[in-house]
Design a protein around this motif. Structure first.
Motif, PDB file in Angstrom:
ATOM      1  N   GLY A 188     -40.084  -6.399 -18.762  1.00 55.24           N
ATOM      2  CA  GLY A 188     -39.846  -7.661 -19.430  1.00 55.24           C
ATOM      3  C   GLY A 188     -40.811  -7.883 -20.560  1.00 55.24           C
ATOM      4  N   LYS A 189     -40.750  -9.069 -21.153  1.00 56.22           N
ATOM      5  CA  LYS A 189     -41.575  -9.375 -22.314  1.00 56.22           C
ATOM      6  C   LYS A 189     -42.646 -10.417 -22.025  1.00 56.22           C
ATOM      7  CE  LYS A 189     -38.192  -8.166 -25.873  1.00 56.22           C
ATOM      8  NZ  LYS A 189     -37.517  -8.601 -27.108  1.00 56.22           N
ATOM      9  N   VAL A 190     -42.927 -10.687 -20.765  1.00 59.39           N
ATOM     10  CA  VAL A 190     -43.989 -11.623 -20.436  1.00 59.39           C
ATOM     11  C   VAL A 190     -44.991 -10.923 -19.543  1.00 59.39           C
ATOM     12  CG1 VAL A 190     -42.597 -13.705 -20.695  1.00 59.39           C
ATOM     13  CG2 VAL A 190     -42.639 -12.539 -18.496  1.00 59.39           C
ATOM     14  N   VAL A 191     -46.246 -11.324 -19.661  1.00 57.02           N
ATOM     15  CA  VAL A 191     -47.313 -10.630 -18.953  1.00 57.02           C
ATOM     16  C   VAL A 191     -47.128 -10.695 -17.446  1.00 57.02           C
ATOM     17  CG1 VAL A 191     -49.796 -10.634 -18.490  1.00 57.02           C
ATOM     18  CG2 VAL A 191     -48.965 -10.942 -20.819  1.00 57.02           C
ATOM     19  N   LYS A 192     -46.598 -11.808 -16.923  1.00 54.41           N
ATOM     20  CA  LYS A 192     -46.480 -11.941 -15.464  1.00 54.41           C
ATOM     21  C   LYS A 192     -45.305 -11.166 -14.890  1.00 54.41           C
ATOM     22  CE  LYS A 192     -43.766 -16.246 -15.746  1.00 54.41           C
ATOM     23  NZ  LYS A 192     -43.755 -17.687 -15.400  1.00 54.41           N
ATOM     24  N   ASN A 193     -44.422 -10.629 -15.734  1.00 57.05           N
ATOM     25  CA  ASN A 193     -43.249  -9.912 -15.254  1.00 57.05           C
ATOM     26  C   ASN A 193     -43.653  -8.537 -14.742  1.00 57.05           C
ATOM     27  OD1 ASN A 193     -40.848  -8.218 -15.205  1.00 57.05           O
ATOM     28  ND2 ASN A 193     -39.837  -9.881 -16.287  1.00 57.05           N
ATOM     29  N   VAL A 194     -43.336  -8.247 -13.496  1.00 50.28           N
ATOM     30  CA  VAL A 194     -43.649  -6.927 -12.935  1.00 50.28           C
ATOM     31  C   VAL A 194     -42.403  -6.132 -12.596  1.00 50.28           C
ATOM     32  CG1 VAL A 194     -45.849  -7.675 -12.007  1.00 50.28           C
ATOM     33  CG2 VAL A 194     -43.823  -7.856 -10.580  1.00 50.28           C
ATOM     34  N   THR A 195     -41.232  -6.737 -12.736  1.00 50.42           N
ATOM     35  CA  THR A 195     -39.995  -6.047 -12.415  1.00 50.42           C
ATOM     36  C   THR A 195     -39.810  -4.842 -13.321  1.00 50.42           C
ATOM     37  OG1 THR A 195     -39.010  -8.148 -11.764  1.00 50.42           O
ATOM     38  CG2 THR A 195     -37.506  -6.318 -12.188  1.00 50.42           C
ATOM     39  N   GLY A 196     -39.498  -3.698 -12.740  1.00 50.89           N
ATOM     40  CA  GLY A 196     -39.224  -2.515 -13.544  1.00 50.89           C
ATOM     41  C   GLY A 196     -40.446  -1.746 -13.978  1.00 50.89           C
ATOM     42  N   TYR A 197     -41.624  -2.072 -13.481  1.00 54.04           N
ATOM     43  CA  TYR A 197     -42.834  -1.353 -13.905  1.00 54.04           C
ATOM     44  C   TYR A 197     -42.761   0.128 -13.565  1.00 54.04           C
ATOM     45  CZ  TYR A 197     -46.544  -4.306 -15.842  1.00 54.04           C
ATOM     46  OH  TYR A 197     -47.327  -5.044 -16.673  1.00 54.04           O
ATOM     47  N   ASP A 198     -42.126   0.471 -12.458  1.00 50.84           N
ATOM     48  CA  ASP A 198     -42.141   1.859 -12.018  1.00 50.84           C
ATOM     49  C   ASP A 198     -41.513   2.793 -13.044  1.00 50.84           C
ATOM     50  OD1 ASP A 198     -41.582   1.247  -8.458  1.00 50.84           O
ATOM     51  OD2 ASP A 198     -43.375   1.129  -9.711  1.00 50.84           O
ATOM     52  N   LEU A 199     -40.426   2.357 -13.683  1.00 54.41           N
ATOM     53  CA  LEU A 199     -39.729   3.239 -14.614  1.00 54.41           C
ATOM     54  C   LEU A 199     -40.568   3.546 -15.851  1.00 54.41           C
ATOM     55  CD1 LEU A 199     -37.165   4.797 -14.858  1.00 54.41           C
ATOM     56  CD2 LEU A 199     -36.063   2.808 -15.864  1.00 54.41           C
ATOM     57  N   PRO A 200     -41.122   2.558 -16.553  1.00 57.22           N
ATOM     58  CA  PRO A 200     -42.000   2.887 -17.680  1.00 57.22           C
ATOM     59  C   PRO A 200     -43.185   3.741 -17.270  1.00 57.22           C
ATOM     60  CG  PRO A 200     -41.364   0.579 -17.796  1.00 57.22           C
ATOM     61  CD  PRO A 200     -40.892   1.087 -16.472  1.00 57.22           C
ATOM     62  N   ARG A 201     -43.715   3.507 -16.093  1.00 55.78           N
ATOM     63  CA  ARG A 201     -44.867   4.296 -15.644  1.00 55.78           C
ATOM     64  C   ARG A 201     -44.469   5.756 -15.426  1.00 55.78           C
ATOM     65  NH1 ARG A 201     -49.375   1.447 -13.734  1.00 55.78           N
ATOM     66  NH2 ARG A 201     -49.833   3.044 -12.188  1.00 55.78           N
ATOM     67  N   ALA A 202     -43.213   5.963 -14.990  1.00 53.47           N
ATOM     68  CA  ALA A 202     -42.746   7.343 -14.810  1.00 53.47           C
ATOM     69  C   ALA A 202     -42.563   8.039 -16.152  1.00 53.47           C
ATOM     70  CB  ALA A 202     -41.436   7.352 -14.031  1.00 53.47           C
ATOM     71  N   LEU A 203     -42.108   7.305 -17.160  1.00 52.01           N
ATOM     72  CA  LEU A 203     -41.845   7.916 -18.467  1.00 52.01           C
ATOM     73  C   LEU A 203     -43.132   8.177 -19.239  1.00 52.01           C
ATOM     74  CD1 LEU A 203     -38.657   6.011 -19.699  1.00 52.01           C
ATOM     75  CD2 LEU A 203     -38.841   8.069 -18.312  1.00 52.01           C
ATOM     76  N   CYS A 204     -44.152   7.339 -19.009  1.00 52.03           N
ATOM     77  CA  CYS A 204     -45.434   7.565 -19.686  1.00 52.03           C
ATOM     78  C   CYS A 204     -46.100   8.806 -19.085  1.00 52.03           C
ATOM     79  CB  CYS A 204     -46.354   6.355 -19.509  1.00 52.03           C
ATOM     80  SG  CYS A 204     -45.851   4.903 -20.417  1.00 52.03           S
ATOM     81  N   GLY A 205     -46.372   9.774 -19.920  1.00 50.51           N
ATOM     82  CA  GLY A 205     -46.935  11.017 -19.440  1.00 50.51           C
ATOM     83  C   GLY A 205     -45.899  12.092 -19.171  1.00 50.51           C
ATOM     84  N   ALA A 206     -44.612  11.794 -19.414  1.00 57.34           N
ATOM     85  CA  ALA A 206     -43.551  12.780 -19.202  1.00 57.34           C
ATOM     86  C   ALA A 206     -43.259  13.589 -20.462  1.00 57.34           C
ATOM     87  CB  ALA A 206     -42.278  12.087 -18.727  1.00 57.34           C
ATOM     88  N   TYR A 207     -43.925  13.284 -21.553  1.00 58.01           N
ATOM     89  CA  TYR A 207     -43.815  14.045 -22.802  1.00 58.01           C
ATOM     90  C   TYR A 207     -42.372  14.175 -23.297  1.00 58.01           C
ATOM     91  CZ  TYR A 207     -48.739  15.237 -22.505  1.00 58.01           C
ATOM     92  OH  TYR A 207     -50.111  15.148 -22.456  1.00 58.01           O
ATOM     93  N   GLY A 208     -41.599  13.110 -23.119  1.00 57.53           N
ATOM     94  CA  GLY A 208     -40.237  13.100 -23.639  1.00 57.53           C
ATOM     95  C   GLY A 208     -39.274  13.996 -22.897  1.00 57.53           C
ATOM     96  N   THR A 209     -39.608  14.412 -21.681  1.00 59.48           N
ATOM     97  CA  THR A 209     -38.735  15.312 -20.932  1.00 59.48           C
ATOM     98  C   THR A 209     -37.756  14.582 -20.021  1.00 59.48           C
ATOM     99  OG1 THR A 209     -40.342  15.540 -19.134  1.00 59.48           O
ATOM    100  CG2 THR A 209     -40.486  17.131 -20.948  1.00 59.48           C
ATOM    101  N   LEU A 210     -37.918  13.273 -19.863  1.00 57.62           N
ATOM    102  CA  LEU A 210     -37.025  12.504 -18.999  1.00 57.62           C
ATOM    103  C   LEU A 210     -36.085  11.601 -19.784  1.00 57.62           C
ATOM    104  CD1 LEU A 210     -39.480  11.383 -16.149  1.00 57.62           C
ATOM    105  CD2 LEU A 210     -37.922  13.342 -16.178  1.00 57.62           C
ATOM    106  N   ALA A 211     -36.579  10.997 -20.844  1.00 55.08           N
ATOM    107  CA  ALA A 211     -35.784  10.063 -21.633  1.00 55.08           C
ATOM    108  C   ALA A 211     -36.431   9.892 -23.003  1.00 55.08           C
ATOM    109  CB  ALA A 211     -35.679   8.704 -20.929  1.00 55.08           C
ATOM    110  N   VAL A 212     -35.669   9.324 -23.938  1.00 56.35           N
ATOM    111  CA  VAL A 212     -36.159   9.069 -25.290  1.00 56.35           C
ATOM    112  C   VAL A 212     -36.416   7.578 -25.424  1.00 56.35           C
ATOM    113  CG1 VAL A 212     -35.699   9.299 -27.757  1.00 56.35           C
ATOM    114  CG2 VAL A 212     -34.761  10.984 -26.142  1.00 56.35           C
ATOM    115  N   ALA A 213     -37.674   7.177 -25.468  1.00 59.82           N
ATOM    116  CA  ALA A 213     -38.010   5.763 -25.630  1.00 59.82           C
ATOM    117  C   ALA A 213     -37.657   5.320 -27.048  1.00 59.82           C
ATOM    118  CB  ALA A 213     -39.481   5.525 -25.353  1.00 59.82           C
TER     119      ALA A 213
END
Length: 396
Positions: free
Chosen positions: A148-173
């Motif tokens: 989400g776009k607010v600091v208190k929003n935690v929904t969906g954190y797992d997916l961005p955390r998985a893509l960070c450090g994947a070097y573009g091998t899972l998805a194109v941000a």
């Protein structure tokens, strides 16, 4: 026929990736290309160039939230927030000097793909910890949003955390939403000179366990940055607080010698040098990034120094070791064996020529359960293996 495709929006990216998936055409994903030689050589005939996906979608300084397209140069992002008295607290490093890319102009998408964090990680966390939301296109050619776009929003954190450090091998941000923070009023560096590696790391660890709120802790052995060794601790915040914490460190570390002090301008230059591995810039020797327990760093370097000629320095209070193999050989087996001998960690080959990067595991081999999880993620996000194939693991 080889082709370079340069989309202008998420819809364009979706079309390119969907075509590539349908035609089994692998894609090399790049932004400005500053990290193109980071990782294994990509096995792809076509290039998906994201440098056209630029611009700020929204910025709310009062809310500490920034949404920006993934191809936006990191320098532009940092200037924007700096002009508003704010910063990216994870302090993204610039691989350009080390990898010989000039002008060095990475993108925010590339920073997150490689999960790049600088010396402040010991206090502020990694790049992935500052991602609030992300829009991306999977290897299936499907657009998805997470977070989400607010600091208190935690929904969906797992997916961005998985893509960070994947070097573009899972998805194109294509778009990312980041948390930003107020910039400190000033900074200073506490410097102890002439310590050997063992005492230098002991001093850093002692400071990290104190109330001094250190935001950078590094040890530069003699010759790394010119002259004698330097054990350095960065303090940031209000002037009165920085002065008080400097005195706290003086009392705490008095047995290690009399400190000197660098003020804000010199502090900025020093920590940029440490962050961007500038002591090894302009060279061609292999460079490794080693992650171990902070107290294990000196023993690791000493053990390796008996096997081959090297130069090394320490960041993250000793937990991050930048090591240059001065004889030009990789010494991959010796390095990974030495890491196991001091309790485990990770070794990533950061700089080497293409043939060297093709013939050894650039990233530290994963334990079987973690490797199996990585394969399942790849199968879910990119079942045909078209995104940056071979970038992290041969044949994947």
């Amino acid at each position: 026929m080889d082709a370079t495709m340069k989309p202008r929006n998420t819809g364009d990216v979706e079309k390119v990736v969907a075509w590539a998936a349908a035609e089994d055409q692998p894609l090399e994903i790049i932004g400005q290309g500053s990290k193109r030689t980071l990782g294994r050589p990509v096995q792809a005939a076509h290039v998906l160039d994201l440098s056209g996906l630029t611009g700020v979608e929204s910025y709310e300084p009062a809310e500490l939230v920034l949404t920006v397209k993934a191809g936006t140069p990191i320098a532009e992002v940092e200037k924007l927030v700096d002009d508003n008295g704010q910063e990216l607290s994870f302090e993204p490093m610039d691989f350009g000097p080390l990898l010989g890319v000039t002008p060095a102009q990475g993108t925010i998408g590339g920073v997150l793909a490689a999960n790049l964090s600088g010396p402040r990680r010991i206090k502020a966390g990694a790049a992935r910890d500052h991602v609030l939301g992300m829009e991306a296109v999977s290897g299936r050619g499907e657009i998805f949003n997470s977070g989400g776009k607010v600091v208190k929003n935690v929904t969906g954190y797992d997916l961005p955390r998985a893509l960070c450090g994947a070097y573009g091998t899972l998805a194109v941000a294509t778009t990312v939403t980041l948390k930003v923070n107020p910039k400190p009023e000033t900074s200073a560096t506490f410097v102890l000179s002439g310590l050997d590696d063992d005492d230098g790391i002991k001093a850093l660890c002692k400071a990290m366990g104190s109330s001094a709120e250190v935001s950078g802790a590094a040890h530069l052995p003699a010759g790394v940055n010119g002259g004698s060794s330097s054990t350095v601790l960065r303090l940031e915040g209000f002037s009165t607080s920085v002065d008080y914490r400097f005195k706290t460190l003086q009392a705490l570390l008095g047995t290690y010698g009399t400190p000197s002090r660098l003020e804000a301008s010199e502090t900025g230059a020093l920590w940029q040098t440490i962050r961007d591995v500038k002591p090894y810039a302009g060279g061609e020797t292999p460079v490794w990034r080693l992650s171990v327990a902070p107290t294990a760093g000196p023993q690791l370097v000493a053990n390796l120094g008996e096997a081959f000629e090297l130069q090394a320095y320490y960041d993250w209070s000793g937990g991050l070791v930048w090591l240059s193999c001065l004889d030009g050989s990789l010494h991959e087996a010796e390095i990974r064996a030495a890491i196991d001998a001091v309790g485990g960690g990770h070794a990533t080959l950061v700089r080497a020529d293409a043939s060297q990067r093709s013939n050894v595991p650039v990233f530290h081999p994963q334990p079987a359960p973690l490797a199996a999880l990585s394969r399942r993620l790849k199968e879910q996000f990119d079942p045909k293996g078209i995104l940056n194939p071979g970038k992290m693991v041969s044949g994947v």
